[in-house]
Write a protein that holds these residues in place. Structure first.
Motif, PDB file in Angstrom:
ATOM      1  N   VAL A  80     -21.426 -19.945   7.005  1.00  0.00           N
ATOM      2  CA  VAL A  80     -22.231 -19.730   5.798  1.00  0.00           C
ATOM      3  C   VAL A  80     -21.725 -20.610   4.660  1.00  0.00           C
ATOM      4  O   VAL A  80     -22.508 -21.221   3.933  1.00  0.00           O
ATOM      5  CB  VAL A  80     -22.202 -18.243   5.381  1.00  0.00           C
ATOM      6  N   ASP A  81     -20.403 -20.675   4.494  1.00  0.00           N
ATOM      7  CA  ASP A  81     -19.837 -21.452   3.391  1.00  0.00           C
ATOM      8  C   ASP A  81     -20.173 -22.937   3.489  1.00  0.00           C
ATOM      9  O   ASP A  81     -20.250 -23.627   2.475  1.00  0.00           O
ATOM     10  CB  ASP A  81     -18.312 -21.278   3.355  1.00  0.00           C
ATOM     11  N   ILE A 135     -19.457 -23.442  -4.574  1.00  0.00           N
ATOM     12  CA  ILE A 135     -20.066 -22.678  -5.665  1.00  0.00           C
ATOM     13  C   ILE A 135     -19.420 -21.295  -5.766  1.00  0.00           C
ATOM     14  O   ILE A 135     -19.146 -20.800  -6.868  1.00  0.00           O
ATOM     15  CB  ILE A 135     -21.584 -22.554  -5.439  1.00  0.00           C
ATOM     16  N   ALA A 136     -19.154 -20.666  -4.610  1.00  0.00           N
ATOM     17  CA  ALA A 136     -18.519 -19.350  -4.617  1.00  0.00           C
ATOM     18  C   ALA A 136     -17.119 -19.418  -5.230  1.00  0.00           C
ATOM     19  O   ALA A 136     -16.712 -18.530  -5.994  1.00  0.00           O
ATOM     20  CB  ALA A 136     -18.442 -18.801  -3.196  1.00  0.00           C
ATOM     21  N   ILE A 137     -16.366 -20.487  -4.925  1.00  0.00           N
ATOM     22  CA  ILE A 137     -15.024 -20.642  -5.483  1.00  0.00           C
ATOM     23  C   ILE A 137     -15.079 -20.793  -7.000  1.00  0.00           C
ATOM     24  O   ILE A 137     -14.286 -20.215  -7.738  1.00  0.00           O
ATOM     25  CB  ILE A 137     -14.319 -21.850  -4.839  1.00  0.00           C
ATOM     26  N   LEU A 138     -16.047 -21.579  -7.478  1.00  0.00           N
ATOM     27  CA  LEU A 138     -16.156 -21.818  -8.921  1.00  0.00           C
ATOM     28  C   LEU A 138     -16.614 -20.574  -9.682  1.00  0.00           C
ATOM     29  O   LEU A 138     -16.189 -20.342 -10.820  1.00  0.00           O
ATOM     30  CB  LEU A 138     -17.133 -22.973  -9.169  1.00  0.00           C
ATOM     31  N   LEU A 139     -17.477 -19.775  -9.050  1.00  0.00           N
ATOM     32  CA  LEU A 139     -17.991 -18.585  -9.720  1.00  0.00           C
ATOM     33  C   LEU A 139     -17.050 -17.387  -9.614  1.00  0.00           C
ATOM     34  O   LEU A 139     -17.094 -16.481 -10.448  1.00  0.00           O
ATOM     35  CB  LEU A 139     -19.369 -18.211  -9.141  1.00  0.00           C
ATOM     36  N   SER A 140     -16.217 -17.372  -8.596  1.00  0.00           N
ATOM     37  CA  SER A 140     -15.325 -16.233  -8.396  1.00  0.00           C
ATOM     38  C   SER A 140     -14.120 -16.331  -9.322  1.00  0.00           C
ATOM     39  O   SER A 140     -13.480 -17.375  -9.415  1.00  0.00           O
ATOM     40  CB  SER A 140     -14.848 -16.181  -6.937  1.00  0.00           C
ATOM     41  N   PRO A 141     -13.788 -15.258 -10.027  1.00  0.00           N
ATOM     42  CA  PRO A 141     -12.605 -15.285 -10.902  1.00  0.00           C
ATOM     43  C   PRO A 141     -11.304 -15.420 -10.133  1.00  0.00           C
ATOM     44  O   PRO A 141     -10.288 -15.811 -10.685  1.00  0.00           O
ATOM     45  CB  PRO A 141     -12.678 -13.945 -11.638  1.00  0.00           C
ATOM     46  N   SER A 142     -11.328 -15.113  -8.840  1.00  0.00           N
ATOM     47  CA  SER A 142     -10.124 -15.222  -8.016  1.00  0.00           C
ATOM     48  C   SER A 142     -10.164 -16.430  -7.095  1.00  0.00           C
ATOM     49  O   SER A 142      -9.327 -16.560  -6.212  1.00  0.00           O
ATOM     50  CB  SER A 142      -9.950 -13.951  -7.174  1.00  0.00           C
ATOM     51  N   GLY A 143     -11.156 -17.326  -7.297  1.00  0.00           N
ATOM     52  CA  GLY A 143     -11.220 -18.544  -6.509  1.00  0.00           C
ATOM     53  C   GLY A 143     -11.484 -18.311  -5.033  1.00  0.00           C
ATOM     54  O   GLY A 143     -10.942 -19.021  -4.186  1.00  0.00           O
ATOM     55  N   GLU A 144     -12.320 -17.340  -4.712  1.00  0.00           N
ATOM     56  CA  GLU A 144     -12.591 -16.994  -3.319  1.00  0.00           C
ATOM     57  C   GLU A 144     -13.935 -17.568  -2.876  1.00  0.00           C
ATOM     58  O   GLU A 144     -14.929 -17.455  -3.593  1.00  0.00           O
ATOM     59  CB  GLU A 144     -12.625 -15.472  -3.137  1.00  0.00           C
ATOM     60  N   ARG A 145     -13.956 -18.164  -1.690  1.00  0.00           N
ATOM     61  CA  ARG A 145     -15.234 -18.495  -1.080  1.00  0.00           C
ATOM     62  C   ARG A 145     -15.762 -17.235  -0.411  1.00  0.00           C
ATOM     63  O   ARG A 145     -15.076 -16.198  -0.370  1.00  0.00           O
ATOM     64  CB  ARG A 145     -15.089 -19.657  -0.108  1.00  0.00           C
TER      65      ARG A 145
END
Length: 286
Positions: free
Chosen positions: A157-158, A169-179
Motif C-alpha cells: 500500500v505504501d 505522504i503518511a510520514i510527512l503527515l504523521s506527528p511520529s513519522g510513521e508510514r
C-alpha cells in the motif's frame, strides 16, 4: 500512553515504561529513511542478480528461463511486425505478464529481505545500519516477527501509486513519522545518534589522599568505578535535592562495599573523588 514533542534534534516519541519511567526516542525524518531505503534497494538488486545467476547456472531451470524469455522476445517481435503491417499497435499480453512477474518478484524479495534483517539484527536492515536507524515497537521494545511481517506486507500500500508516494505522504503527515505500515504494525523508526563523549571528571585541587588496603582496592571493580563516575558526571545536571540523594546513596554503597566503619570525609563528593583517584592510581601501578 505516548505523546510527541519537539526538541532541537527533531521529533521525540515519549512513552512510559512499565516501571513508570518516561523514556524519549528520537524519531527519524523522511530523508534518512529514503537514504536507508536507497541503500537497501541496491542490496536487493545485488541479491536479485545473484539469484538470477544461480538459477541460470542450473541446467534445467536455466533452460526453462531461457525458453520463456525467447518466447517473450519472439512474440513481441512478431506483434511489432503485425502492428507495422496493419498500422496499429495491439495489446501485448507478454509485456504485461513480464511486468506483473517482475513486480511480484520484487515485492516478495523486498518483503523477505526486510523481515529477515529486522529479525536478525533487531530492527536494522543494512541501509538502516549504515544511516543509523532502527525499527522498534511504539513501547520502545525490539520489533517482533508479527510487527515485522505486518509493516512489510503493508509496503504493497505504501508503495502506491509509485515510488512510495503514499508512504511518504503518511510520514510527512504523521506527528511520529510513521508510514501506513508503521501505523498498522505499531512501530516507529528511530535515530541511533551517537552519544557525546563523556567529559573528564574535575578533581579537587586540595583533595586528600584516601588510604585503603590492597584488599579494599581489589573490591573497586569495573561496576564500582562505573557507579562513581556515573554519579560524578550526573551531578551538574540535577538539582540540589537530587544531587544530595545521589551522593549519599553512592557514598553509602561504597562505604559498605569497602567495610568502612564510617565515611572518612563528611563531604560525600570529595569521598567519591578520593575513591576514584585511589582506584585509578592502583590500576596504573598494576
Amino acid at each position: 500512553m505516548s505523546e510527541l514533542a519537539d526538541d532541537r534534534e527533531g521529533l521525540v516519541h515519549s512513552f512510559l515504561s512499565p516501571e513508570a519511567v518516561r523514556l524519549d526516542l528520537s524519531i527519524s525524518g523522511p530523508v534518512p529513511r529514503m537514504l536507508a531505503y536507497g541503500i537497501d534497494l541496491l542490496c536487493m538488486g545485488i541479491v536479485l542478480l545473484l539469484l538470477i545467476a544461480f538459477l541460470m547456472s542450473s541446467s534445467s531451470i536455466g533452460a526453462a528461463i531461457h525458453h520463456f524469455l525467447n518466447g517473450v522476445v519472439r512474440g513481441a517481435v512478431q506483434q511489432s511486425r503485425d502492428a507495422a503491417a496493419q498500422h496499429h499497435q495491439p495489446a501485448n499480453p507478454f509485456g504485461g505478464l513480464v511486468i506483473a512477474l517482475l513486480v511480484l518478484v520484487e515485492f516478495v524479495v523486498s518483503t523477505c529481505y526486510f523481515i529477515f534483517w529486522e529479525m536478525v539484527t533487531g530492527g536494522r536492515s543494512p541501509g538502516k545500519l549504515i544511516v543509523g536507524l532502527r525499527v522498534v515497537r511504539q513501547t520502545g521494545l525490539p520489533i517482533d516477527l508479527r510487527s515485522s511481517v505486518i509493516r512489510n506486507l503493508m509496503r504493497a500500500v505504501d508503495i502506491l501509486p509509485a515510488e512510495y508516494l503514499v508512504g511518504l505522504i503518511a510520514i510527512l503527515l504523521s506527528p511520529s513519522g510513521e508510514r501506513l505500515g508503521d501505523h498498522v504494525a505499531g512501530t516507529v523508526v528511530i535515530r541511533l545518534d551517537r552519544p557525546e563523549t563523556a567529559g573528564e571528571i574535575p578533581l579537587s585541587a586540595g583533595m586528600q589522599k584516601l588510604v585503603l588496603t590492597r584488599a579494599q582496592l581489589a573490591k573497586i571493580g569495573p561496576r564500582e568505578l562505573q557507579l562513581i563516575r556515573g554519579v560524578l558526571r550526573r551531578l551538574p545536571q540535577v538539582d540540589d535535592l537530587r544531587r544530595a540523594e545521589l551522593v549519599a546513596q553512592a557514598a553509602e554503597t561504597m562505604r559498605v562495599r569497602l567495610d568502612l566503619p564510617d565515611l572518612p570525609n563528611s563531604d560525600g563528593v570529595a569521598f567519591l573523588k578520593d575513591l576514584l583517584s585511589a582506584a585509578e592510581r592502583s590500576i596504573s601501578v598494576r
